[in-house]
Design an enzyme around this catalytic site. Structure first.
Site, PDB file in Angstrom:
ATOM      1  N   GLY A 180       0.830  -1.203   0.000  1.00 31.37           N
ATOM      2  CA  GLY A 180       0.000   0.000   0.000  1.00 31.37           C
ATOM      3  C   GLY A 180       0.857   1.242   0.000  1.00 31.37           C
ATOM      4  CD  GLU A 181       4.191   2.664   3.002  1.00 33.49           C
ATOM      5  OE1 GLU A 181       5.070   3.213   2.282  1.00 33.49           O
ATOM      6  OE2 GLU A 181       4.470   2.025   4.035  1.00 33.49           O
ATOM      7  N   GLY A 182       0.835   3.724  -1.654  1.00 29.91           N
ATOM      8  CA  GLY A 182       0.988   4.342  -2.964  1.00 29.91           C
ATOM      9  C   GLY A 182       2.215   3.841  -3.693  1.00 29.91           C
TER      10      GLY A 182
END
Length: 353
Positions: free
Chosen positions: A317-319
Site C-alpha cells: 500500500g502507501e501508494g
C-alpha cells in the site's frame, strides 16, 4: 478554493472521447515499429493523451490517505493501531517506502489525515482533513454515519480540484491505516457478490487462525449492517473507512476534473470501486497500478473495469505501486513523442511481396 459537493462532481464526469483515442492510436501505428509491438505502453500513452490533451506530464503527486479503524478491536491485524500515526510521521519525514519510490518517479508525496487517532503538528506535505479520530467497529455497527461518508468523499474531491488548479496532471492514490484490509474486503464482497472468504487475505501477515477470524468478522459486519450495493455511499458508511472514502473522493474528483489517476493496490482499489459505482465513466480515468497479492483484488479490478499495469507480488500500500506505475506512463509518453514515423525515419512499412 470553493467547496465542490458530491453531486456536482458526479454531474461533471464525461466519458473519454473514443474518436480521440482512435486518432492517438493511429499516430502510434504510424511509428517505425510493428503495430501493437509495444503492447500496453501504447494503451497508457493513448489513454493519457485522450484524457489530458497533452503528451507530456508536467507535475505528479501521490496522496496517501490515513485513518484508524475500530475493527482492530477484533484482532484482524498483526500490528497495533499505534502504527498508523507512527507511519504517517515517517511519511512526513521522508523515510518510508512510498517516499523512496516517489522520489524515483519524480512525484511529490502528500499525506492526508482523514481520521487518525492522533493530533499531528502542521507539517510540509501533510493535509489535515480529519472526519473523525477512528471509525466505528464495523463488526458491531456502522463504520461511520452517512454524513461522515459524504464528508470523506468531498474532501477527496476538493483535493482533486486543487490539483487541477495547480496544473497537476497525473495523480496517484495511497493509503495508511492498520486494519484497513478488513473494510476493503467487506467493500469487495458487497460489490462483487462474492463470499467474504473469497476476497479476504492476510493483510499485514496474519496467520491462519487470525485469517479465519477476519473472515468471520467481515461476515458479521455484512450481516449486522446490511450495506446496499445499489448505494455506494451507504456501503462506505456501513463498512468502509475514512481514508477509503477520501481515496474514493479523489478518484471521483479526478474523473470530474479530467485528470488521470493511478490507483495503487487493494485499499486504493476499494476506494476506486466506490467511485466507479457512483459513476460508470470514472473507470475511463483510472490506471490500475498493480495486482496485489490480496486475493480479492482481482475481482475488484474486474468490477472497476481495469487491468493492472504491474504484477510484482506487492501488498504494502502507501501508494508504492502507484509510484512505479507512474514511471510506465511517463515512459509510454516519451515513446509517443520521440519514436519517428516510418516516413520520417526512412523505414519501409512491411515487407514487399
Amino acid at each position: 478554493m470553493s467547496r465542490i459537493d458530491l453531486q456536482t462532481a458526479i454531474d461533471q464526469i464525461r466519458p473519454v472521447d473514443e474518436q480521440r483515442l482512435a486518432e492517438i492510436q493511429a499516430r502510434i501505428d504510424s511509428q517505425a515499429k510493428p503495430c501493437g509491438s509495444l503492447g500496453r505502453l501504447e494503451e497508457f500513452a493513448r489513454r493519457y493523451v485522450a484524457v489530458t490533451g497533452r503528451d507530456e506530464i508536467r507535475q505528479k503527486e501521490i496522496y496517501t490517505f490515513a485513518g484508524d479503524h475500530g475493527v482492530t478491536e477484533e484482532g484482524v491485524s498483526a500490528f497495533p493501531r499505534q502504527v498508523t500515526p507512527q507511519m504517517v510521521l515517517n511519511f512526513i519525514d521522508g523515510g518510508a517506502s512510498i517516499n523512496a519510490l516517489a522520489r524515483h518517479a519524480g512525484a511529490k508525496v502528500v499525506v492526508v489525515d482523514m481520521g487518525v487517532d492522533y493530533d499531528f503538528e502542521p507539517a510540509e506535505g501533510l493535509l489535515i482533513r480529519k472526519v473523525g479520530r477512528i471509525t466505528g467497529n464495523l463488526a458491531r455497527g456502522p463504520a461511520m454515519s452517512r454524513e461522515e461518508a459524504v464528508r470523506c468523499l468531498e474532501a477527496g474531491i476538493e483535493i482533486a480540484a486543487g490539483c487541477r488548479e495547480r496544473g497537476v496532471d497525473l495523480v496517484g492514490t495511497g493509503d495508511m491505516g492498520i486494519g484497513n484490509t478488513t473494510p476493503s474486503a467487506a467493500i469487495a464482497a458487497v460489490f462483487t457478490g462474492l463470499p467474504a472468504a473469497e476476497v479476504t487475505f492476510r493483510g499485514t501477515g496474519i496467520d491462519d487462525a487470525a485469517l479465519a477470524n477476519k473472515v468471520r468478522v467481515i461476515e458479521r459486519a455484512l450481516e449486522a449492517n446490511g450495506p446496499d450495493p445499489a448505494d455506494p455511499v451507504d456501503v462506505l458508511a456501513k463498512v468502509g473507512g475514512f481514508e477509503i472514502g477520501g481515496i474514493a473522493g479523489l478518484v471521483l474528483g479526478c474523473a470530474a476534473c479530467g485528470i488521470p489517476v493511478v490507483v495503487d493496490g487493494f485499499i486504493s482499489t476499494a476506494g476506486a470501486l466506490i467511485a466507479s459505482e457512483l459513476h460508470p465513466h470514472v473507470r475511463d480515468y483510472v490506471f490500475a497500478a498493480h495486482r496485489s497479492v490480496e486475493i480479492g483484488h482481482g475481482a475488484m479490478l474486474a468490477r472497476v473495469g481495469q487491468e493492472p499495469m504491474l504484477d510484482l507480488q506487492m501488498r504494502l500500500g502507501e501508494g508504492t505501486g502507484g509510484a512505479l506505475a507512474m514511471t510506465l506512463v511517463e515512459g509510454a509518453l516519451r515513446m509517443l513523442r520521440e519514436v519517428k514515423t516510418f516516413a520520417d525515419a526512412g523505414v519501409s512499412e512491411g515487407e514487399e511481396a
